[in-house]
Design a protein around this motif. Structure first.
Motif, mmCIF file in Angstrom:
data_model
loop_
_atom_site.group_PDB
_atom_site.id
_atom_site.type_symbol
_atom_site.label_atom_id
_atom_site.label_comp_id
_atom_site.label_asym_id
_atom_site.label_seq_id
_atom_site.Cartn_x
_atom_site.Cartn_y
_atom_site.Cartn_z
ATOM 1 N N HIS A 67 0.788 -1.159 -0.148
ATOM 2 C CA HIS A 67 -0.016 0.117 -0.030
ATOM 3 C C HIS A 67 0.943 1.469 -0.013
ATOM 4 C CE1 HIS A 67 -3.437 -2.402 0.827
ATOM 5 N NE2 HIS A 67 -2.453 -3.320 1.883
ATOM 6 N N ASN A 68 0.496 2.361 -0.741
ATOM 7 C CA ASN A 68 0.919 3.606 -0.721
ATOM 8 C C ASN A 68 0.985 4.324 0.709
ATOM 9 O OD1 ASN A 68 1.834 3.200 -3.273
ATOM 10 N ND2 ASN A 68 -0.355 4.082 -4.046
ATOM 11 N N PRO A 69 2.089 4.934 0.886
ATOM 12 C CA PRO A 69 2.145 5.778 2.135
ATOM 13 C C PRO A 69 0.647 6.693 2.294
ATOM 14 C CG PRO A 69 4.165 5.998 1.180
ATOM 15 C CD PRO A 69 3.437 5.222 0.104
ATOM 16 N N GLY A 70 0.094 6.704 3.257
ATOM 17 C CA GLY A 70 -1.172 7.403 3.406
ATOM 18 C C GLY A 70 -2.378 6.816 3.136
ATOM 19 N N ALA A 71 -2.307 5.661 2.605
ATOM 20 C CA ALA A 71 -3.354 4.940 2.079
ATOM 21 C C ALA A 71 -4.156 4.482 3.484
ATOM 22 C CB ALA A 71 -3.083 3.521 1.476
ATOM 23 N N LYS A 72 -5.786 4.379 2.945
ATOM 24 C CA LYS A 72 -6.500 4.227 4.027
ATOM 25 C C LYS A 72 -7.161 2.649 3.906
ATOM 26 C CE LYS A 72 -6.600 8.027 6.126
ATOM 27 N NZ LYS A 72 -6.268 8.025 7.775
ATOM 28 N N ARG A 73 -7.418 2.106 4.911
ATOM 29 C CA ARG A 73 -8.018 0.525 4.883
ATOM 30 C C ARG A 73 -9.487 0.781 5.199
ATOM 31 N NH1 ARG A 73 -10.969 -4.263 6.502
ATOM 32 N NH2 ARG A 73 -9.806 -5.908 6.433
ATOM 33 N N ALA A 74 -10.375 0.525 4.255
ATOM 34 C CA ALA A 74 -11.898 0.614 4.285
ATOM 35 C C ALA A 74 -12.234 -0.515 5.166
ATOM 36 C CB ALA A 74 -12.664 0.361 2.881
ATOM 37 N N ILE A 75 -13.255 -0.170 6.116
ATOM 38 C CA ILE A 75 -13.967 -0.999 7.286
ATOM 39 C C ILE A 75 -15.463 -1.323 6.724
ATOM 40 C CG2 ILE A 75 -14.433 -1.414 9.549
ATOM 41 C CD1 ILE A 75 -11.466 -1.436 8.932
ATOM 42 N N PHE A 76 -15.638 -2.272 6.516
ATOM 43 C CA PHE A 76 -17.238 -2.604 6.337
ATOM 44 C C PHE A 76 -18.092 -3.395 7.478
ATOM 45 C CE2 PHE A 76 -14.433 -2.749 2.609
ATOM 46 C CZ PHE A 76 -15.066 -2.076 1.715
ATOM 47 N N PHE A 77 -19.407 -3.166 7.365
ATOM 48 C CA PHE A 77 -20.152 -3.665 8.372
ATOM 49 C C PHE A 77 -20.033 -5.137 7.806
ATOM 50 C CE2 PHE A 77 -24.246 -5.662 9.131
ATOM 51 C CZ PHE A 77 -24.490 -5.613 10.343
ATOM 52 N N THR A 78 -20.237 -6.194 9.068
ATOM 53 C CA THR A 78 -20.149 -7.288 8.810
ATOM 54 C C THR A 78 -21.201 -8.190 9.143
ATOM 55 O OG1 THR A 78 -19.034 -7.657 11.205
ATOM 56 C CG2 THR A 78 -17.673 -7.324 9.334
ATOM 57 N N PRO A 79 -22.051 -8.467 7.948
ATOM 58 C CA PRO A 79 -23.327 -9.172 8.375
ATOM 59 C C PRO A 79 -23.435 -10.526 8.750
ATOM 60 C CG PRO A 79 -22.947 -8.981 5.998
ATOM 61 C CD PRO A 79 -21.702 -8.316 6.779
ATOM 62 N N ILE A 108 -17.962 1.732 6.210
ATOM 63 C CA ILE A 108 -18.561 2.323 7.302
ATOM 64 C C ILE A 108 -17.581 3.344 7.757
ATOM 65 C CG2 ILE A 108 -20.422 0.608 7.694
ATOM 66 C CD1 ILE A 108 -18.832 -0.122 10.361
ATOM 67 N N GLY A 109 -16.465 3.262 7.489
ATOM 68 C CA GLY A 109 -15.220 3.731 7.951
ATOM 69 C C GLY A 109 -14.180 3.863 7.506
ATOM 70 N N TYR A 110 -13.058 4.188 7.760
ATOM 71 C CA TYR A 110 -11.661 4.017 7.204
ATOM 72 C C TYR A 110 -10.660 4.112 8.434
ATOM 73 C CZ TYR A 110 -13.725 4.851 2.634
ATOM 74 O OH TYR A 110 -14.331 4.758 1.581
ATOM 75 N N ILE A 111 -9.430 3.239 8.292
ATOM 76 C CA ILE A 111 -8.519 3.389 9.183
ATOM 77 C C ILE A 111 -7.290 3.557 8.448
ATOM 78 C CG2 ILE A 111 -9.724 2.034 11.106
ATOM 79 C CD1 ILE A 111 -7.808 -0.320 10.412
ATOM 80 N N PRO A 112 -5.931 3.928 9.085
ATOM 81 C CA PRO A 112 -4.855 4.096 8.513
ATOM 82 C C PRO A 112 -4.387 2.549 7.884
ATOM 83 C CG PRO A 112 -4.627 5.453 10.337
ATOM 84 C CD PRO A 112 -5.994 4.610 10.437
ATOM 85 N N GLU A 113 -3.891 2.509 6.608
ATOM 86 C CA GLU A 113 -3.407 1.208 6.198
ATOM 87 C C GLU A 113 -2.040 0.995 6.530
ATOM 88 O OE1 GLU A 113 -3.638 -1.775 5.471
ATOM 89 O OE2 GLU A 113 -4.972 -1.723 3.925
ATOM 90 N N VAL A 114 -1.374 -0.170 6.547
ATOM 91 C CA VAL A 114 -0.111 -0.353 6.695
ATOM 92 C C VAL A 114 0.780 -0.419 5.364
ATOM 93 C CG1 VAL A 114 -0.413 -1.374 9.070
ATOM 94 C CG2 VAL A 114 -0.399 -2.822 7.068
ATOM 95 N N PRO A 115 1.932 -0.421 5.526
ATOM 96 C CA PRO A 115 2.725 -0.356 4.090
ATOM 97 C C PRO A 115 2.429 -2.074 3.305
ATOM 98 C CG PRO A 115 3.973 0.343 5.741
ATOM 99 C CD PRO A 115 2.809 -0.066 6.325
ATOM 100 N N LYS A 116 2.222 -3.009 4.160
ATOM 101 C CA LYS A 116 2.205 -4.514 3.575
ATOM 102 C C LYS A 116 1.492 -5.158 4.551
ATOM 103 C CE LYS A 116 4.923 -8.670 2.268
ATOM 104 N NZ LYS A 116 3.571 -9.209 1.908
ATOM 105 N N THR A 117 0.425 -5.980 3.698
ATOM 106 C CA THR A 117 -0.650 -6.926 4.443
ATOM 107 C C THR A 117 0.031 -8.237 4.143
ATOM 108 O OG1 THR A 117 -2.273 -6.377 2.877
ATOM 109 C CG2 THR A 117 -2.246 -5.203 4.917
ATOM 110 N N TYR A 118 -0.379 -9.126 4.892
ATOM 111 C CA TYR A 118 0.039 -10.543 4.656
ATOM 112 C C TYR A 118 -1.274 -11.422 3.947
ATOM 113 C CZ TYR A 118 3.414 -9.469 8.169
ATOM 114 O OH TYR A 118 4.426 -8.759 8.659
ATOM 115 N N ARG A 119 -0.862 -12.405 3.378
ATOM 116 C CA ARG A 119 -2.003 -13.300 2.562
ATOM 117 C C ARG A 119 -2.548 -14.157 3.733
ATOM 118 N NH1 ARG A 119 -1.552 -18.624 0.263
ATOM 119 N NH2 ARG A 119 -3.506 -18.864 -1.160
#
Length: 199
Positions: A67-79, A108-119
């Motif tokens: 992820h690029n610097p400053g990217a946001k991670r979308a958070i979704f409602f979990t049905p 439903i919102g966003y949080i700061p993303e980290v540079p790399k996420t794992y599989r």
């Protein structure tokens, strides 16, 4: 060997009882065997996702991403139902592709993303990531004093989302617990189903 056989027999009996109760159960069940309880020192973790009878049982592979610097991670409602998520914000995942019947979920919102996420693999909950960090959730009912954003509340995090974030961002169980606790405190926690007791 005798101790191992007794453990195996007890485990099989417990699984049999759980199978008989399956039609009457509305809660997840976790079984764990530590390294001293197995013949080869393996650690095993299982999780039955009984939910409220309509959970999404698909096992889906979530790709590692950068992820690029400053990217946001979308958070979704979990049905916690089928489909548990529809969209492309979490990657190019065929199981979650929009269809004429299933439109993309709105964040439903966003949080700061980290540079790399794992599989990792997920079902309703994050299950295991590429570092063999695994989670088995067992429901503990309670009354939570908040609702999710978009439904009259302020909370962003459900247990589903917290386990996904742990799989994406951590490599040890200790770090996973710390991350999930910190995220729940910072962004608020809600129980997605009536069984889990949101107020």
């Amino acid at each position: 060997p005798i101790r191992t056989m007794a453990f195996a027999r007890g485990l099989v009996q417990m699984l049999g009882v759980l199978a008989l109760l399956n039609g009457q159960t509305q809660a997840c069940t976790t079984l764990i065997a530590g390294r001293l309880a197995t013949t080869d020192g393996s650690v095993m973790c299982t999780h039955s996702n009984d939910g409220e009878g309509a959970t999404d049982p698909r096992l889906v592979s979530i790709p590692a991403r950068t992820h690029n610097p400053g990217a946001k991670r979308a958070i979704f409602f979990t049905p916690e139902s089928i489909p548990r998520y529809v969209g492309t914000a979490r990657g190019d995942i065929p199981a979650y592709s929009p269809t004429p019947l299933h439109k993309p979920f709105e964040p439903i919102g966003y949080i700061p993303e980290v540079p790399k996420t794992y599989r990792y693999f997920e079902e309703t909950y994050g299950a295991m990531n590429e570092h063999q960090l695994a989670i088995g959730e067992s429901t503990c009912s309670g009354v939570f004093g908040t609702l999710p954003k978009g439904q009259g509340g302020k909370a962003l995090m459900s247990v589903d989302t917290l386990t996904q974030l742990a799989m994406e961002r951590t490599t040890t169980s200790r770090d996973a617990v710390k991350l999930m606790g910190a995220m729940a405190e910072r962004y608020g926690f809600y129980g997605p189903g009536s069984f889990e007791g949101s107020a």
